[in-house]
Structure formats: structure tokens, C-alpha cells
Design a protein around this motif. Structure first.
Motif, PDB file in Angstrom:
ATOM      1  N   MET A 195       0.825  -1.196   0.000  1.00  0.00           N
ATOM      2  CA  MET A 195       0.000   0.000   0.000  1.00  0.00           C
ATOM      3  C   MET A 195       0.866   1.257   0.000  1.00  0.00           C
ATOM      4  SD  MET A 195      -2.738  -1.153   2.920  1.00  0.00           S
ATOM      5  CE  MET A 195      -3.468  -2.796   2.886  1.00  0.00           C
ATOM      6  N   PRO A 196       0.491   2.280  -0.757  1.00  0.00           N
ATOM      7  CA  PRO A 196       1.185   3.572  -0.652  1.00  0.00           C
ATOM      8  C   PRO A 196       1.044   4.134   0.757  1.00  0.00           C
ATOM      9  CG  PRO A 196      -0.247   3.487  -2.586  1.00  0.00           C
ATOM     10  CD  PRO A 196      -0.583   2.302  -1.757  1.00  0.00           C
ATOM     11  N   TYR A 197       2.049   4.869   1.199  1.00  0.00           N
ATOM     12  CA  TYR A 197       1.971   5.402   2.551  1.00  0.00           C
ATOM     13  C   TYR A 197       2.726   6.714   2.677  1.00  0.00           C
ATOM     14  CZ  TYR A 197       6.701   3.501   3.398  1.00  0.00           C
ATOM     15  OH  TYR A 197       8.036   3.221   3.348  1.00  0.00           O
ATOM     16  N   MET A 198       2.354   7.456   3.721  1.00  0.00           N
ATOM     17  CA  MET A 198       3.070   8.648   4.157  1.00  0.00           C
ATOM     18  C   MET A 198       3.666   8.356   5.526  1.00  0.00           C
ATOM     19  SD  MET A 198       0.086  11.420   3.284  1.00  0.00           S
ATOM     20  CE  MET A 198       1.036  12.767   4.022  1.00  0.00           C
ATOM     21  N   ALA A 199       4.806   8.991   5.812  1.00  0.00           N
ATOM     22  CA  ALA A 199       5.457   8.766   7.112  1.00  0.00           C
ATOM     23  C   ALA A 199       6.066  10.071   7.610  1.00  0.00           C
ATOM     24  CB  ALA A 199       6.525   7.687   7.010  1.00  0.00           C
ATOM     25  N   GLY A 240       2.381  23.573  12.775  1.00  0.00           N
ATOM     26  CA  GLY A 240       3.705  23.200  12.296  1.00  0.00           C
ATOM     27  C   GLY A 240       3.680  22.152  11.202  1.00  0.00           C
ATOM     28  N   ILE A 241       4.834  21.527  10.989  1.00  0.00           N
ATOM     29  CA  ILE A 241       4.970  20.527   9.934  1.00  0.00           C
ATOM     30  C   ILE A 241       4.084  19.315  10.204  1.00  0.00           C
ATOM     31  CG2 ILE A 241       6.585  18.986   8.774  1.00  0.00           C
ATOM     32  CD1 ILE A 241       6.965  21.876   8.038  1.00  0.00           C
ATOM     33  N   LEU A 242       3.958  18.899  11.450  1.00  0.00           N
ATOM     34  CA  LEU A 242       3.098  17.752  11.762  1.00  0.00           C
ATOM     35  C   LEU A 242       1.658  18.026  11.360  1.00  0.00           C
ATOM     36  CD1 LEU A 242       2.576  14.993  12.952  1.00  0.00           C
ATOM     37  CD2 LEU A 242       2.466  16.028  15.239  1.00  0.00           C
ATOM     38  N   ALA A 243       1.162  19.235  11.637  1.00  0.00           N
ATOM     39  CA  ALA A 243      -0.197  19.589  11.237  1.00  0.00           C
ATOM     40  C   ALA A 243      -0.339  19.574   9.719  1.00  0.00           C
ATOM     41  CB  ALA A 243      -0.564  20.962  11.798  1.00  0.00           C
ATOM     42  N   ARG A 244       0.641  20.124   9.022  1.00  0.00           N
ATOM     43  CA  ARG A 244       0.578  20.136   7.556  1.00  0.00           C
ATOM     44  C   ARG A 244       0.664  18.719   6.996  1.00  0.00           C
ATOM     45  NH1 ARG A 244       4.709  25.185   6.147  1.00  0.00           N
ATOM     46  NH2 ARG A 244       3.637  26.759   7.437  1.00  0.00           N
ATOM     47  N   PHE A 245       1.513  17.912   7.607  1.00  0.00           N
ATOM     48  CA  PHE A 245       1.646  16.525   7.159  1.00  0.00           C
ATOM     49  C   PHE A 245       0.314  15.786   7.261  1.00  0.00           C
ATOM     50  CE2 PHE A 245       2.134  12.110   8.530  1.00  0.00           C
ATOM     51  CZ  PHE A 245       2.847  11.571   7.474  1.00  0.00           C
ATOM     52  N   ARG A 246      -0.400  15.974   8.369  1.00  0.00           N
ATOM     53  CA  ARG A 246      -1.635  15.234   8.602  1.00  0.00           C
ATOM     54  C   ARG A 246      -2.813  15.763   7.801  1.00  0.00           C
ATOM     55  NH1 ARG A 246      -3.834  15.213  13.731  1.00  0.00           N
ATOM     56  NH2 ARG A 246      -4.849  13.275  13.094  1.00  0.00           N
TER      57      ARG A 246
END
Length: 548
Positions: free
Chosen positions: A245-249, A337-343
Motif C-alpha cells: 500500500m502507498p503510505y506517508m510517514a 507546524g509541519i506535523l499539522a501540515r503533514f496530517r
């Protein structure tokens, strides 16, 4: 001894696109989500409330997410309110999101004898799209304080729909975890993986010529049912992707500056941990342009010294990984921050790209099925083929104007990451292939329509030509050469029938023999054709075989 590299916080978001089979073959639109809208003991899914409903609950994070995207993408993701008449042109969002809350944790054992890793399950969602028979299963999990090698192996093994092979000595599913368990809020096991059950996978492929899924993913998708499975279920799906499966990390490291080039390569390309940091997973020639192809280093600086200088994005199409320093407040902030943008922003960007890819694969699969059922000698099969291609053209037109985007944002980070992801997925090439396939089938239908029209014109021409005999006859009777007005009524009726009946049967005969008569007329009008060939053409009209 070198200090062990650790991941202070890990997030992984899996994306699994599946092809939903039509509920009604004759219906142009399928509303699969309606069958999951009402929760029940057999259906744990419920629709997610729109975040744009109550202004008092609308947060700055929602606003930041919304303004990231261009207006056409905003209408796709969020729709438009109905406060003014002009917005009724667009209406609500074409996306429906279903969520289940029973699965709260995942317990993953990577290898036999290893200590299980406890993952928190943040979201389990199903995305449906209006007029596109695609569903996206999204699973977001998190963990804290893991060795980097463990985190790499977890990312590498976790999202496996089924095993690629089995290890000879242990029987373990190749590249799969030893065991995956879904847990509820009380820690009770809801479902367990069965990667080691080789007989199940072998027999399924042998019987259905299609792979099955591991039992824990099958549970997570329920009440949706795999198309070839023996279980009953109204909403059935087929797999579009291969087993991974494709994923983001998202990895917040204790010291991001200690991340070696080999670590970045393994994270970007989705490889497992490699032991020695200096060992590259591929040859130097293959990795010579790695930074250019897979790394997004707009703000990354190996020496640090500025805001977000340790933040690095790695994009290979099937993966999107971001690494940074856990001590960086901007990187670790879950609100702005970056975590918020990532999610949120980055997730939507990644989701759009893979939705487009899945939709194009779905169109291609649908066209292959339509062509496979085509039989030009069967009128019913021809009608079904025309209907399928017409519906496919209609759906593809809506997809191209509603869901197909080359640019989704003017914000540099999102825009450039989307471009890099699209490039690795080769979306433009895939789009062109599907479009050409549709054009070829449309051209085939046009040629068939012209052929039938030409045949009809030929038949009418032949009937008209040979109908001149009856026209002349009836015209002759109508010239009053014979005064039959004084004849009895019966006489006149019989005279009419004596002309009408032969003319009628001659007309029917010319319709039946119109194709052969057309060939005869062609040979008769061609001065280069000998009289012998003309005679044989006439014999074909009468007897259907060449004359003497």
C-alpha cells in the motif's frame, strides 16, 4: 560505539485504493456510501461530520488547510455552501468520508520472538467519490520512542495486503510482519493477520485468478467484501494496486543531523533497515541523482542554523516521508507546524494524486471488461457495449473536469511536492493512455454507426430502384388508358390487388436481397465488367451461389 538513532514520534498513514463494483449494471451513477451511512452491529462505519458546519467550531487549522488549495480544488475537497444562489452551481463536496471507531490500537510483531510494537490508531476512514467507483481506505497510526531501524522495518512491512512469497525456513509471509492484531479500547483482539496461511492464498489464486487479502485487512474493510470471496455482501470491491500500500510517514528524530544518506534512501524508496549506515541499498550509478529525483530540499540544510533547516521531504510516488528534529517546535507542532501540515494539507495532496491514479486504473479496467464482452455478431452484446462505452465517456468527462488537476496550490511546498509525486506516478502518461483508449472505442462506435447507416442507405437505394417497376405499373393504371370506372367494385378491387400484391412482394424481396442486388447493380454499371461476371452476379441474387 555510535549512539543509537531514535525516532521520538512516528506517524504512518496508509492509503489503499480499491475498485467498487457497480451495485446496478444499468445505473449510470452508483452511491456505494449510502449502504454504509447507517451504523449497525454488522456495519461499524458512520459518516464524518462536515467541519464547515458550525462557525464556532471552525478552527484556524481548518482555515489554513482550506486556503492552501486553489479554488477548483477547494470545491472538490469541500464543496461550497448554499448561502447564495451562485454557489448552487457547485453544491456540496463530491467526497463522502466514513469512519470506524472500534479499532483503537494495533499490535505489530515484526519477526518471530520480537517484542510487539503498540501503535495508536488515530483514524480509520473510507473515502468515497461521487460518480467514481473508487474507495480509499486510509489508516493513520502513531508510535513514540522507537529505534530508527525498527521504525524503518515497521514502515516497510506494515502495509501489506497479502504476502508476495513465503520464507523457506519459517513459513513467514515475505516482507510481511510476523503478526498484526487490531485491538479495541479495552485491549481485546478484534482481528489477527494470517500471512503464514499459505494454503489460503494459493487456493484462492488458483480458483479465482486473483489475490485475496490478509484477514486483518479483510476485517478492516468489512462489511465491504472482496469481489471473488465467498462471503455475502452488497458492496464488493476489487484490488487495483499490488500488495504494498502507498503510505506517508512522519519521523521526529532525536537528532536529525545524524540521519545518513543511506537512511534517507531507504526511507524514500520504502526499503527495510540495512544495518550499517554506510551501506547503500542500490548501486552508486542508480543513486547518483537520488537527491534530485526523490528529495525536496527547499529548506533543508545539512549544517542547520535556520528555522526548519533539518526538515527534509522524500517523495517517490508510492511514499511521502518527512524527517526532522523532534526538538524543533515548528516541526513537532500539531496545530500549525509541519506535523499539522503533514496530517492535513500533505495528506490531501497525497490522496488526490493516488485517487487520480486509482480512477484512471479503474477506467482502464472498465474498458478492458467492455471490450472482452464485445461480440460484433451478437446484437445484444453490441447494445451493451455501446451503453458501457457511452457511460464510460460520460464518467470520464466528469472526471476530467471535476477531479483532474495539474496544479492544486500556489504554496511552493505543496505545489512542488504534488508535482514530484505526480511525476513519479506518471499520471499524465496514464491519463493520455486512458483518453486514447476511449477515443479509439468512440471511433469504433462511430465507424460502426456509419457502416450501418451506409448499409441502410444502400438498401433504401436498391428498394427504390427496383420499386420503380411497381411505381410505373401503378402509374400506368392511373393514366386512365382503360376505362374501368364502369366496372363492378369487385373487379376494381381485384385489379388493384393484382398490381399491389406483386409490387408488395417484390419490394420485400428487394429488401431481403438488397445487399446482393447492390453488388449486381455495381457490376451492371461497371463497363469494365464482362457480361459473364454480370450473369454470375445475377445468379447470386437469385440462388445465393455463383452462376454457371
Amino acid at each position: 560505539m555510535a549512539q543509537e538513532k531514535r525516532v521520538k514520534h512516528l506517524r504512518q498513514t496508509l492509503l489503499w485504493p480499491v475498485y467498487l463494483l457497480p451495485l446496478d449494471e444499468n445505473a449510470p451513477l452508483q452511491d456505494h456510501w449510502e449502504h454504509l451511512a447507517t451504523p449497525s452491529p454488522d456495519n461499524p462505519w458512520s459518516e464524518v461530520d462536515d467541519e464547515f458546519g458550525d462557525p464556532s467550531e471552525f478552527q484556524a487549522r481548518h482555515y489554513n488547510e482550506f486556503v492552501t488549495f486553489l479554488p477548483p480544488v477547494q470545491r472538490f475537497l469541500y464543496g461550497q455552501g448554499l448561502g447564495r444562489s451562485v454557489t448552487k452551481v457547485y453544491g456540496e463536496s463530491p467526497i463522502r468520508v466514513m469512519r470506524r471507531h472500534d479499532v483503537r490500537r494495533a499490535r505489530v510483531t515484526l519477526a518471530e520472538g520480537d517484542v510487539p510494537i503498540e501503535l495508536g490508531v488515530v483514524h480509520v476512514d473510507l473515502y468515497f467519490f461521487f460518480d467514481i467507483d473508487i474507495a480509499l481506505l486510509t489508516l493513520e497510526v502513531c508510535a513514540d520512542d522507537l529505534p530508527l531501524d525498527t521504525a524503518q522495518n515497521l514502515l516497510f512491512r506494515f502495509g501489506r495486503a497479502y504476502p508476495a512469497y513465503w520464507e523457506q525456513d519459517s513459513g513467514r509471509g515475505g516482507h510481511c510482519p510476523w503478526k498484526v492484531e487490531w485491538l479495541d479500547a479495552d485491549g481485546q483482539v478484534l482481528a489477527t493477520s494470517d500471512y503464514e496461511n499459505r494454503e489460503k492464498y494459493l487456493s484462492f489464486v488458483c480458483r479465482h485468478r486473483a489475490p485475496t487479502t490478509a484477514s486483518h485487512w479483510e476485517f478492516l474493510m468489512s462489511p465491504l467484501v472482496l469481489h471473488h470471496a465467498d462471503k455475502k455482501g452488497l458492496v464488493r470491491y476489487r484490488q487495483l494496486e499490488y500488495y504494498r500500500m502507498p503510505y506517508m510517514a512522519y519521523l521526529a528524530l532525536d537528532r536529525a543531523d545524524t540521519l545518513a544518506r543511506s537512511d534517507s534512501i531507504r526511507l524514500a524508496l520504502g526499503n527495510e533497515a540495512g544495518g550499517e549506515a554506510a551501506t547503500l541499498p542500490y548501486s552508486d550509478n542508480y543513486l547518483a541523482d537520488f537527491e534530485q529525483r526523490y528529495c525536496y530540499d527547499r529548506n533543508f540544510s545539512a549544517g542547520g542554523g535556520q528555522k526548519a533547516a533539518s526538515v527534509r521531504f522524500l517523495a517517490s510516488g508510492d511514499t511521502l516521508v518527512v524527517t526532522g528534529d523532534a526538538a524543533d517546535e515548528f516541526y513537532a507542532c500539531a496545530q500549525t507546524g509541519i506535523l499539522a501540515r503533514f496530517r492535513h494539507q500533505h495528506f490531501l495532496m497525497f490522496m488526490i494524486a493516488h485517487f487520480q491514479k486509482a480512477a484512471l486504473h479503474m477506467f482502464s479496467d472498465r474498458l478492458v471488461g467492455a471490450v472482452s464482452r464485445l461480440d460484433i455478431t451478437n446484437p445484444k452484446a453490441n447494445r451493451v457495449f455501446r451503453r458501457d462505452i457511452r457511460n464510460a465517456h460520460e464518467n470520464f468527462l466528469r472526471f476530467a473536469h471535476r477531479y483532474w488537476f495539474h496544479h492544486i496550490s500556489h504554496q511552493a511546498q505543496v505545489h512542488e511536492l504534488f508535482e514530484k509525486t505526480r511525476g513519479h506516478l506518471r499520471l499524465d502518461d496514464l491519463y493520455s493512455e486512458v483518453r486514447e483508449e476511449l477515443q479509439d472505442m468512440g471511433s469504433f462506435l462511430d465507424v460502426e454507426a456509419m457502416r450501418k447507416q451506409n448499409e441502410t442507405v444502400v438498401r433504401l437505394t436498391v428498394v427504390t430502384t427496383f420499386g420503380l417497376v411497381g411505381t410505373v405499373t401503378t402509374g400506368f393504371i392511373g393514366m386512365n388508358l382503360f376505362d374501368w370506372t364502369q366496372q363492378p367494385t369487385l373487379w376494381r378491387v381485384l385489379s388493384f390487388l393484382a398490381v399491389f400484391l406483386p409490387t408488395f412482394f417484390l419490394t420485400l424481396y428487394t429488401v431481403v436481397k438488397s445487399r446482393r442486388l447492390s453488388d449486381f447493380l455495381d457490376s451492371l454499371s461497371d463497363e469494365t465488367v464482362t457480361w459473364g461476371r454480370r450473369w454470375r452476379a445475377l445468379m447470386r441474387v437469385w440462388f445465393g451461389t455463383p452462376g454457371p
